[in-house]
Scaffold this motif. Structure first.
Motif, PDB file in Angstrom:
ATOM      1  N   LEU A  16      50.925  -0.306 -61.308  1.00 34.49           N
ATOM      2  CA  LEU A  16      49.887  -0.298 -62.339  1.00 34.49           C
ATOM      3  C   LEU A  16      50.170  -1.475 -63.273  1.00 34.49           C
ATOM      4  O   LEU A  16      51.151  -1.478 -64.013  1.00 34.49           O
ATOM      5  N   GLY A  17      49.327  -2.488 -63.206  1.00 32.22           N
ATOM      6  CA  GLY A  17      49.536  -3.667 -64.021  1.00 32.22           C
ATOM      7  C   GLY A  17      49.179  -3.442 -65.474  1.00 32.22           C
ATOM      8  O   GLY A  17      48.221  -2.736 -65.785  1.00 32.22           O
ATOM      9  N   ILE A  18      49.972  -4.015 -66.365  1.00 33.04           N
ATOM     10  CA  ILE A  18      49.712  -3.925 -67.803  1.00 33.04           C
ATOM     11  C   ILE A  18      49.642  -5.345 -68.354  1.00 33.04           C
ATOM     12  O   ILE A  18      50.629  -6.085 -68.334  1.00 33.04           O
ATOM     13  N   ASN A  19      48.468  -5.712 -68.828  1.00 32.73           N
ATOM     14  CA  ASN A  19      48.241  -7.048 -69.367  1.00 32.73           C
ATOM     15  C   ASN A  19      48.395  -6.991 -70.880  1.00 32.73           C
ATOM     16  O   ASN A  19      47.469  -6.634 -71.597  1.00 32.73           O
ATOM     17  N   ASN A  20      49.598  -7.301 -71.353  1.00 29.70           N
ATOM     18  CA  ASN A  20      49.884  -7.186 -72.786  1.00 29.70           C
ATOM     19  C   ASN A  20      49.478  -8.426 -73.578  1.00 29.70           C
ATOM     20  O   ASN A  20      49.772  -8.523 -74.779  1.00 29.70           O
ATOM     21  N   ILE A  21      48.806  -9.372 -72.916  1.00 33.82           N
ATOM     22  CA  ILE A  21      48.256 -10.541 -73.616  1.00 33.82           C
ATOM     23  C   ILE A  21      46.759 -10.559 -73.350  1.00 33.82           C
ATOM     24  O   ILE A  21      46.310 -10.964 -72.277  1.00 33.82           O
ATOM     25  N   PRO A  22      45.938 -10.091 -74.298  1.00 31.99           N
ATOM     26  CA  PRO A  22      44.524  -9.830 -74.028  1.00 31.99           C
ATOM     27  C   PRO A  22      43.626 -11.058 -74.017  1.00 31.99           C
ATOM     28  O   PRO A  22      42.523 -11.020 -73.494  1.00 31.99           O
ATOM     29  N   SER A  23      44.080 -12.152 -74.606  1.00 35.39           N
ATOM     30  CA  SER A  23      43.207 -13.311 -74.752  1.00 35.39           C
ATOM     31  C   SER A  23      43.274 -14.191 -73.501  1.00 35.39           C
ATOM     32  O   SER A  23      43.895 -13.845 -72.506  1.00 35.39           O
ATOM     33  N   ARG A  24      42.638 -15.335 -73.579  1.00 39.19           N
ATOM     34  CA  ARG A  24      42.803 -16.327 -72.520  1.00 39.19           C
ATOM     35  C   ARG A  24      44.283 -16.615 -72.342  1.00 39.19           C
ATOM     36  O   ARG A  24      45.085 -16.397 -73.245  1.00 39.19           O
ATOM     37  N   LYS A  25      44.627 -17.154 -71.220  1.00 39.41           N
ATOM     38  CA  LYS A  25      46.027 -17.314 -70.835  1.00 39.41           C
ATOM     39  C   LYS A  25      46.871 -18.010 -71.915  1.00 39.41           C
ATOM     40  O   LYS A  25      46.606 -19.137 -72.315  1.00 39.41           O
ATOM     41  N   LYS A  41      46.578 -21.762 -74.021  1.00 39.95           N
ATOM     42  CA  LYS A  41      47.451 -21.932 -75.180  1.00 39.95           C
ATOM     43  C   LYS A  41      48.885 -22.059 -74.681  1.00 39.95           C
ATOM     44  O   LYS A  41      49.476 -21.103 -74.196  1.00 39.95           O
ATOM     45  N   HIS A  42      49.426 -23.250 -74.777  1.00 35.40           N
ATOM     46  CA  HIS A  42      50.791 -23.544 -74.341  1.00 35.40           C
ATOM     47  C   HIS A  42      51.712 -23.251 -75.524  1.00 35.40           C
ATOM     48  O   HIS A  42      51.637 -23.921 -76.553  1.00 35.40           O
ATOM     49  N   SER A  43      52.559 -22.238 -75.406  1.00 31.05           N
ATOM     50  CA  SER A  43      53.306 -21.802 -76.583  1.00 31.05           C
ATOM     51  C   SER A  43      54.660 -21.227 -76.203  1.00 31.05           C
ATOM     52  O   SER A  43      54.835 -20.665 -75.119  1.00 31.05           O
ATOM     53  N   ILE A  44      55.614 -21.360 -77.111  1.00 26.29           N
ATOM     54  CA  ILE A  44      56.898 -20.679 -76.987  1.00 26.29           C
ATOM     55  C   ILE A  44      57.147 -19.793 -78.204  1.00 26.29           C
ATOM     56  O   ILE A  44      58.246 -19.270 -78.390  1.00 26.29           O
ATOM     57  N   ASN A  45      56.110 -19.605 -79.010  1.00 30.68           N
ATOM     58  CA  ASN A  45      56.231 -18.801 -80.219  1.00 30.68           C
ATOM     59  C   ASN A  45      55.751 -17.384 -79.963  1.00 30.68           C
ATOM     60  O   ASN A  45      54.586 -17.166 -79.595  1.00 30.68           O
ATOM     61  N   ARG A  46      56.621 -16.423 -80.167  1.00 35.23           N
ATOM     62  CA  ARG A  46      56.255 -15.017 -79.960  1.00 35.23           C
ATOM     63  C   ARG A  46      55.311 -14.563 -81.064  1.00 35.23           C
ATOM     64  O   ARG A  46      55.444 -14.963 -82.226  1.00 35.23           O
ATOM     65  N   GLU A  47      54.365 -13.708 -80.695  1.00 35.09           N
ATOM     66  CA  GLU A  47      53.387 -13.218 -81.663  1.00 35.09           C
ATOM     67  C   GLU A  47      52.919 -11.827 -81.241  1.00 35.09           C
ATOM     68  O   GLU A  47      53.099 -11.427 -80.088  1.00 35.09           O
ATOM     69  N   PRO A  48      52.314 -11.070 -82.154  1.00 35.13           N
ATOM     70  CA  PRO A  48      51.810  -9.742 -81.790  1.00 35.13           C
ATOM     71  C   PRO A  48      50.469  -9.851 -81.073  1.00 35.13           C
ATOM     72  O   PRO A  48      49.634 -10.687 -81.418  1.00 35.13           O
ATOM     73  N   ASP A  86      54.949 -11.664 -76.191  1.00 34.60           N
ATOM     74  CA  ASP A  86      54.548 -10.514 -76.996  1.00 34.60           C
ATOM     75  C   ASP A  86      55.738 -10.047 -77.837  1.00 34.60           C
ATOM     76  O   ASP A  86      56.740  -9.567 -77.303  1.00 34.60           O
ATOM     77  N   ILE A  87      55.627 -10.172 -79.138  1.00 36.53           N
ATOM     78  CA  ILE A  87      56.733  -9.827 -80.033  1.00 36.53           C
ATOM     79  C   ILE A  87      57.001  -8.323 -80.057  1.00 36.53           C
ATOM     80  O   ILE A  87      58.071  -7.870 -80.483  1.00 36.53           O
ATOM     81  N   ASN A  88      56.033  -7.537 -79.564  1.00 34.54           N
ATOM     82  CA  ASN A  88      56.197  -6.077 -79.504  1.00 34.54           C
ATOM     83  C   ASN A  88      56.707  -5.593 -78.142  1.00 34.54           C
ATOM     84  O   ASN A  88      56.672  -4.385 -77.870  1.00 34.54           O
ATOM     85  N   LEU A  89      57.157  -6.506 -77.304  1.00 28.15           N
ATOM     86  CA  LEU A  89      57.527  -6.150 -75.930  1.00 28.15           C
ATOM     87  C   LEU A  89      58.547  -5.019 -75.877  1.00 28.15           C
ATOM     88  O   LEU A  89      58.375  -4.036 -75.139  1.00 28.15           O
TER      89      LEU A  89
END
Length: 312
Positions: A16-25, A41-48, A86-89
């Motif tokens: 059962l897949g869980i996509n914890n990042i709801p926006s575009r990739k 969005k190319h990022s290394i910054n964790r966010e909620p 995901d900072i809430n991981l």
């Protein structure tokens, strides 16, 4: 669009897949072979993104809508990007554990330089880390990492995580023809995987539509040579080469199922037709989703796939 499937997984059975990042990739990589498409969005910054409570509630709702025979073997955090952003991981994994189903995370391992990320991933039961390259040059060519990431630090982070993780650890090496599949390059990657000492080392090839159209799978001979290079180092190596199958789980809401699955997992045409059949639906729904641009058709090799359409 939080959970989807279950989908047949070559590694995890029914997942059962869980996509914890709801926006575009949103990702720290922009891999040339990625099945999700370009990195917006190319990022290394964790966010909620989602709160752990919302994540748990939505997965509970999804599980309650499944038939007993569709109950998953794993809840797998595999997102529209890199799940450790995901900072809430960590809190989300703890919440999901209340459901009594093992938790898997598929990560590119780029943030394992962060001790907090390593600690959070240690809460999972099964973790897969990406090792596509054994040198900085090849790493940049195939994974196209975000500015601020450094190859040696990245590998050191994986090794630190491997030394503390008590669950099942897998590595995955995606081979792309002409990019990282020469014997020398495979030897370099294998030497790193040997140091990681995973429970299983997967070697895979592109089987779904890639981001970069020039990406192709290596020859059978090349894959066989890579397998033996890994095997000769004493690794428990497995090949991920074939199609997983058409047995997708469904919630009874065919539109949500199609959109949620295709956001993260391109749906091959035969699997799509089987999903429609399970729901007592016909191709009119599929044509409507194509017309209103919720999904789009992509041809890869001799197969047709349906993937999520993101408006620019």
């Amino acid at each position: 669009m939080i959970s989807f499937g279950p989908v047949p997984s070559r590694r995890l059975g029914e997942s059962l897949g869980i996509n914890n990042i709801p926006s575009r990739k949103v990702c720290s990589y922009a891999c040339i072979y990625c099945q999700v498409g370009r990195t917006y969005k190319h990022s290394i910054n964790r966010e909620p993104f989602y709160s752990p409570e919302v994540l748990l509630s939505e997965v509970k709702k999804h599980l309650s809508a499944l038939k007993e025979e569709d109950r998953p073997d794993y809840l797998t955090l595999v997102s529209n990007g890199e799940p450790t952003l995901d900072i809430n991981l960590g809190d989300s994994i703890l919440k999901l554990k209340e459901l009594g189903i093992p938790i898997a995370v598929i990560t590119n391992a780029s943030l394992l330089t962060d001790p907090q990320v390593r600690d959070e991933l240690c809460l999972a039961n099964w973790v897969s880390v990406k090792v596509d390259a054994g040198s900085e040059t090849v790493w940049k060519a195939i994974n196209r990492p975000c500015v601020g990431l450094h190859f040696n630090d990245h590998i050191e982070g994986i090794l630190k995580f491997a030394s503390q993780f008590k669950g099942t650890l897998a590595t995955e090496t995606m081979l792309v023809s002409g990019v990282n599949d020469s014997p020398e390059m495979v030897q370099q990657a294998a030497s790193i995987v040997e140091k990681i000492n995973p429970d299983v080392a997967y070697i895979s090839i592109p089987t779904r539509p890639p981001t970069v159209q020039s990406v192709h799978a290596p020859s059978e001979l090349t894959v066989s040579e890579a397998f033996h290079i890994y095997k000769d180092r004493g690794l428990n190596v497995e090949l991920l080469l074939g199609f997983e199958g058409t047995n997708f789980g469904n919630t009874g809401n065919i539109i949500e199922d199609i959109v949620n699955i295709s956001t993260v997992h391109p749906i091959r045409e035969d699997a799509m037709l089987e999903l429609l059949k399970k729901n007592g639906a016909d191709t009119a729904i599929l044509n409507e989703l194509l017309q209103i641009k919720y999904i789009k058709k992509v041809q890869y090799k001799s197969d047709t796939y349906y993937i999520r359409y993101f408006h620019l």
